[in-house]
Design an enzyme around this catalytic site. Structure first.
Site, mmCIF file in Angstrom:
data_model
loop_
_atom_site.group_PDB
_atom_site.id
_atom_site.type_symbol
_atom_site.label_atom_id
_atom_site.label_comp_id
_atom_site.label_asym_id
_atom_site.label_seq_id
_atom_site.Cartn_x
_atom_site.Cartn_y
_atom_site.Cartn_z
ATOM 1 N N LYS A 170 37.715 40.258 47.803
ATOM 2 C CA LYS A 170 37.250 41.461 47.095
ATOM 3 C C LYS A 170 36.457 40.971 45.883
ATOM 4 O O LYS A 170 37.027 40.601 44.857
ATOM 5 C CB LYS A 170 38.461 42.291 46.659
ATOM 6 N N SER A 224 40.784 39.174 34.136
ATOM 7 C CA SER A 224 41.355 39.366 32.805
ATOM 8 C C SER A 224 42.884 39.232 32.822
ATOM 9 O O SER A 224 43.524 39.373 33.863
ATOM 10 C CB SER A 224 40.980 40.763 32.296
ATOM 11 N N GLU A 245 43.876 32.794 37.327
ATOM 12 C CA GLU A 245 42.876 32.113 36.492
ATOM 13 C C GLU A 245 42.365 33.159 35.509
ATOM 14 O O GLU A 245 41.516 33.984 35.855
ATOM 15 C CB GLU A 245 41.724 31.602 37.372
ATOM 16 N N CYS A 279 35.012 31.752 31.168
ATOM 17 C CA CYS A 279 36.424 31.746 30.769
ATOM 18 C C CYS A 279 36.750 30.548 29.890
ATOM 19 O O CYS A 279 37.527 30.639 28.962
ATOM 20 C CB CYS A 279 37.306 31.742 32.010
HETATM 21 P P1 NAD Z 1 38.890 42.047 35.574
HETATM 22 O O1 NAD Z 1 40.288 41.612 35.473
HETATM 23 O O2 NAD Z 1 38.505 43.349 35.033
HETATM 24 O O3 NAD Z 1 38.414 42.058 37.100
HETATM 25 C C1 NAD Z 1 38.563 40.931 37.941
HETATM 26 C C2 NAD Z 1 38.641 41.399 39.381
HETATM 27 O O4 NAD Z 1 39.826 42.170 39.534
HETATM 28 C C3 NAD Z 1 37.492 42.296 39.825
HETATM 29 O O5 NAD Z 1 37.163 41.986 41.172
HETATM 30 C C4 NAD Z 1 38.092 43.687 39.729
HETATM 31 O O6 NAD Z 1 37.503 44.600 40.624
HETATM 32 C C5 NAD Z 1 39.526 43.427 40.133
HETATM 33 N N1 NAD Z 1 40.485 44.402 39.617
HETATM 34 C C6 NAD Z 1 40.377 45.183 38.505
HETATM 35 N N2 NAD Z 1 41.475 45.964 38.373
HETATM 36 C C7 NAD Z 1 42.293 45.654 39.407
HETATM 37 C C8 NAD Z 1 43.585 46.099 39.800
HETATM 38 N N3 NAD Z 1 44.255 47.035 39.099
HETATM 39 N N4 NAD Z 1 44.138 45.554 40.899
HETATM 40 C C9 NAD Z 1 43.485 44.617 41.616
HETATM 41 N N5 NAD Z 1 42.255 44.161 41.302
HETATM 42 C C10 NAD Z 1 41.671 44.676 40.201
HETATM 43 O O7 NAD Z 1 38.107 40.833 34.922
HETATM 44 P P2 NAD Z 1 36.560 40.708 34.703
HETATM 45 O O8 NAD Z 1 36.212 41.546 33.540
HETATM 46 O O9 NAD Z 1 35.853 40.905 35.994
HETATM 47 O O10 NAD Z 1 36.423 39.158 34.350
HETATM 48 C C11 NAD Z 1 36.453 38.684 33.065
HETATM 49 C C12 NAD Z 1 37.738 37.946 32.823
HETATM 50 O O11 NAD Z 1 37.914 36.921 33.805
HETATM 51 C C13 NAD Z 1 37.736 37.216 31.511
HETATM 52 O O12 NAD Z 1 38.963 37.394 30.863
HETATM 53 C C14 NAD Z 1 37.552 35.755 31.917
HETATM 54 O O13 NAD Z 1 38.008 34.831 30.981
HETATM 55 C C15 NAD Z 1 38.283 35.701 33.198
HETATM 56 N N6 NAD Z 1 37.861 34.557 34.028
HETATM 57 C C16 NAD Z 1 38.719 33.496 34.189
HETATM 58 C C17 NAD Z 1 38.329 32.376 34.922
HETATM 59 C C18 NAD Z 1 39.232 31.177 35.096
HETATM 60 O O14 NAD Z 1 38.984 30.361 35.961
HETATM 61 N N7 NAD Z 1 40.283 31.009 34.305
HETATM 62 C C19 NAD Z 1 37.070 32.358 35.512
HETATM 63 C C20 NAD Z 1 36.234 33.445 35.329
HETATM 64 C C21 NAD Z 1 36.650 34.550 34.587
#
Ligand code: NAD
Length: 477
Positions: A170, A224, A245, A279
């Protein structure tokens, strides 16, 4: 305007509803994707199980590896097309091309590793032979963030396939196009139908349906902290493992004996790369007292020279991903100004930044108290906060004083100090006199504390996508 469909069981399947894909460089609608939900996720999970029961489940590791190597070849062949798709969702084209190259490396690395997953024999009582085997989880769920869409996808999909799992992916709603292109390449490479399924849609619909589905054997989540917690509870309800992650507030620590020019160039690059939406970006710079003024002046000069433009202008920074992300960053800058923090420098917009795009100026903030929101919370934009420290003891205290623990950089010419700090800083990875692991697919990567757990990249990720089984055979003497 193209409308993209889900890819389930080797077929393209439309959902009843769609979502717009917006080009963040100018705010225009550029495509639509399917707004998949529970029904599509259910079909994709079933397709994954069917694939595991078919030729994919019986395929030997060498053949699996060859399919992954073929994927690497196809990604390289189509590098420009894939980079253009990523660039359309905001990345400067040269950054997008570099991301595609890393994505190909994931398939190459894990393709070559697929037949090197060895179990062990364990000395036991006489008359027994005990061995361990690695087996796939079954169908693995991959929920991916938008900041490095293709790279993050390849990072977890490649090792999972190498281990023999089937996948339901997804992608993030803003950036699903390269995941769909990857599915097309998987078909061309010869992966059987149902091995790689892609369902696009919203987190609260497709994401929830996938993470709570009882047919899933493992969840790999990049995103996140807030959503990570929801994913972890969903996994707990189904008693399955999860890799989280999450975000970071990674420190870059600069001692007065460091090579300051090199440190300054790398620190600025690390926070503005991908418009700060990384991240592991080093978003806090901790500077030793006696070089604080000199070093912040150097950083400020570098920030002032930065130029922001559309993805096709290919300047130092492109737009951020969407309007909400721009507002989030602007809110943090507003808080910094409200609290009279020192704005030491801002970059500038190019003369032809398209109207309607989501642009923010890279900003350096000085003399930030360690407890201030901009020093504690992940801004996820091109904002660097500078803090002072007195000595090593004080530095470690500040470095570890956030809820996160993803990466850290240490800049010093004192070898003993670098070894001490490599141990005392709470982070999943520490870089000494360098920074950034984005391209190092061989290096295990992941967080501690609020940055999550589990490791991606390296061999650790491959083993993480398998389950260890112990087989005890009594054969007598
Ligand atoms: P997000 O958590 O809003 O979304 C991430 C994914 O989760 C998306 O595909 C989203 O559609 C899905 N999602 C959202 N709500 C959900 C739910 N209730 N249930 C299941 N899936 C759901 O994060 P974002 O804003 O897309 O990404 C930014 C964050 O990701 C930042 O905090 C960043 O640091 C982190 N990040 C971490 C790494 C790592 O390797 N540690 C890498 C990239 C990004």
């Amino acid at each position: 305007m193209d409308t993209y469909e889900n890819y389930i069981a080797g077929r393209w399947v439309a959902s009843a509803k769609t979502l717009d894909v917006v080009n963040p460089s100018d705010g225009t609608k550029m495509a639509a994707i399917s707004r998949g939900g529970a029904a599509e996720i259910d079909a994709a999970v079933l397709a994954g199980h069917a694939a595991r029961k078919g030729p994919w489940g019986k395929m030997d590791a060498v053949s699996r590896g060859r399919l992954l190597l073929k994927m690497a070849e196809l990604i390289r062949r189509d590098a420009e097309m894939l980079a253009k798709l990523e660039s359309d969702v905001g990345k400067p084209i040269s950054v997008a091309l570099a991301d595609v190259a890393v994505s190909a490396r994931y398939f190459e690395y894990y393709g070559a590793a697929a037949d090197k997953v060895h179990g062990e024999t364990i000395p036991f009582q006489s008359g027994f032979t005990v061995m361990t085997l690695y087996e796939p989880h079954g169908v693995t769920a991959h929920i991916v963030s938008w900041n490095y869409p293709l790279q993050m996808t390849a990072r977890s999909v490649a090792p999972s396939l190498a281990m023999g799992n089937a996948i339901v992916l997804k992608p993030a709603e803003d950036t699903s196009l390269t995941a769909l292109a990857l599915a097309k390449l998987a078909e061309e490479a010869g992966f059987p139908p149902g091995v790689l399924n892609v369902v696009t849609g919203l987190g609260e619909e497709a994401g929830v349906a996938l993470s709570t589905h009882p047919g899933i054997g493992h969840i790999s989540f990049t995103g996140s902290r807030e959503v990570g917690r929801l994913i972890q509870s969903a996994a707990a309800k189904n008693t399955i493992p999860v890799t989280l992650e999450l975000g970071g507030k990674s420190p870059q620590v600069v001692f007065s004996d460091a090579s300051l020019d090199e440190a300054g160039a790398t620190i600025v690059k690390s926070i503005v790369h991908n418009s700060g939406q990384t991240c592991s970006a080093g978003s806090r710079v901790l500077i030793q007292d006696d070089i604080y003024d000199r070093f912040t002046t150097q950083l400020a000069d570098r920030f002032k020279a930065l130029r922001v433009g559309s993805a096709s202008q290919d300047l130092d920074l492109g737009p951020v991903v969407n309007a909400a992300q721009r507002t989030r960053i602007e809110n943090y800058l507003g808080i910094a100004k409200r609290d009279n923090l020192q704005i030491l420098a801002e970059g500038s917009f190019g003369t032809t930044v398209p109207a309607g795009g989501y642009y923010v100026k890279p900003t350096l903030i000085g003399e930030v108290p360690a407890s201030h929101a901009v020093a504690q919370e992940e801004i996820f934009g091109p904002v660097l906060v500078a803090l002072r420290f007195r000595d090593e003891h004080h530095e470690v205290q500040i470095a570890n004083d956030t809820p996160y623990g993803l990466s850290a950089g240490v800049w010093t010419s004192d070898l003993s100090r670098s070894l001490r700090l490599s141990r005392s800083i709470e982070a999943g990875q520490v870089f000494v006199n360098n920074y950034g692991s984005g391209g190092g697919v061989e290096l295990p990567f992941g967080g501690v504390k609020g940055s999550g757990f589990g490791r991606e990249m390296g061999f650790e990720a491959l083993y993480g996508f398998g389950v260890l089984k112990a087989v005890t055979i009594r054969h007598g003497l």
